[in-house]
Design an enzyme around this catalytic site. Sequence first.
Site, PDB file in Angstrom:
ATOM      1  N   GLY A 177       0.678  -1.236   0.026  1.00  0.00           N
ATOM      2  CA  GLY A 177      -0.019  -0.079   0.041  1.00  0.00           C
ATOM      3  C   GLY A 177       0.926   1.303   0.090  1.00  0.00           C
ATOM      4  N   PHE A 178       0.041   2.590   0.291  1.00  0.00           N
ATOM      5  CA  PHE A 178       1.011   3.684   0.132  1.00  0.00           C
ATOM      6  C   PHE A 178       2.097   3.763   1.206  1.00  0.00           C
ATOM      7  CE2 PHE A 178       0.056   7.901   2.074  1.00  0.00           C
ATOM      8  CZ  PHE A 178       1.088   8.706   1.205  1.00  0.00           C
ATOM      9  N   GLY A 237      -3.641  -2.274  -2.045  1.00  0.00           N
ATOM     10  CA  GLY A 237      -2.335  -1.899  -2.730  1.00  0.00           C
ATOM     11  C   GLY A 237      -1.988  -2.641  -4.074  1.00  0.00           C
ATOM     12  N   ALA A 294      -0.469   0.231  13.404  1.00  0.00           N
ATOM     13  CA  ALA A 294      -0.517   1.356  12.730  1.00  0.00           C
ATOM     14  C   ALA A 294      -2.092   1.824  13.191  1.00  0.00           C
ATOM     15  CB  ALA A 294      -0.280   1.561  11.368  1.00  0.00           C
ATOM     16  N   TYR A 344     -15.677   2.494  12.412  1.00  0.00           N
ATOM     17  CA  TYR A 344     -14.403   2.430  11.965  1.00  0.00           C
ATOM     18  C   TYR A 344     -13.595   2.775  12.978  1.00  0.00           C
ATOM     19  CZ  TYR A 344      -9.842   3.208   9.722  1.00  0.00           C
ATOM     20  OH  TYR A 344      -8.479   3.256   9.025  1.00  0.00           O
ATOM     21  N   LYS A 396     -10.654   0.511  14.951  1.00  0.00           N
ATOM     22  CA  LYS A 396      -9.129   0.713  15.330  1.00  0.00           C
ATOM     23  C   LYS A 396      -8.684   0.935  16.832  1.00  0.00           C
ATOM     24  CE  LYS A 396      -6.567   1.498  12.090  1.00  0.00           C
ATOM     25  NZ  LYS A 396      -5.619   0.473  11.376  1.00  0.00           N
TER      26      LYS A 396
END
Length: 348
Positions: A10-11, A36, A117, A149, A153
């Site tokens: 991914g980024f 990704g 993350a 969401y 997380k």
Amino acid sequence: MRYLITGGAGFVGSHLADVLVARGDEVLVLDDLSTGNVENIADALASGRAEFVEGSVCDMDQVDECMEWADACFHLASAVGVKLIVQRSVDSLSRSVRGAQVVTEGAHRLGCRLLFASTSEIYGKNGSSALTEQSDRILGPPSIARWSYSTAKAFGEAIALGYHRELEADTVVARLFNTVGPRQTGSYGMVLPRFVGQAIADEDLTVYGDGSQSRCFSHVYDTTRALVMLMDEEGARGTAFNIGKSTEITILELAETVIERTESSSGIQMVPYEEAYGEGFEELGRRRPDTTAIEQMTGWRSTRGIEEAIDDVAAFERTRAASDVLPTSNGTVVKFDEGSVADPLVDA
Ligand code: UDP
């Protein structure tokens, strides 16, 4: 050192792979390619110090296999973009929760250091001038996908830090605030690649709402440096840290700056939130990080401004458009369509 990066195609993950490979480490990328792209890690793979495995963080056996090889794991695999999360909330939530559990448990059992993350979405709509890691989470009802969401997380954070507290697992949490830079796709709503893509195509930039909402954008080169410093820092264990830049810009100002720096003839089109995200969407007024904790712990400082990020994204998008290898990132290409969504209950 040997690093596993989940979501490494991914980024953010691909830039992280580049940083680690450049300093001589070995990298294993685990990615299901839902958002990704292997092109992102072409340089890392070409170095001979990185490998790619296509697979899901919900697959315990595969995660275990990767963890057995690795000394440390950056767990970045996650649904990206408010638009995607709102549109495909069940899938995003299931993968986020299940992946966090599988990865944290596997890392602990196999003696792998873990960086989880997380995101500034954790703080919900708390618009305090500078959010510290202890700031309250202010959320709307769980029926609004955005807040679910945030909760998913938060579950991941709680599991990662809980394993440290109760089982002495080697874990640290990083909360990323609006990371931007080359390779980010606008297909899932992210504002900067959308604006730059629109500006280069001389299309109107779509500013949602009245554009007075503000964000603080962190260049991915600063963000990945912070991630590595946190992972390397023994004293950071068992703690959550904000990673971001404190300079605030409104979305309307961002649109104007993108047009100016890309020398585009585009105009600006205001789009109501309901039209952009559907009914019942809740926007945030502002979100700004206090990064004192990571600065004191590691000595990290943000060094790049939004102008540099815009220039880097524009250069990348122009090259990409010219090479015609990848889809443009102005949001017109949606790779995460119905057919490509893995069933989180089946792919484990
Ligand atoms: N946004 C916008 N036009 C777009 C995409 C996003 O005005 O084409 C706005 C969006 O409503 C939000 C801000 O830009 O206010 C940042 O959006 P992004 O999805 O990048 O990040 P987040 O909302 O998660 O901070």
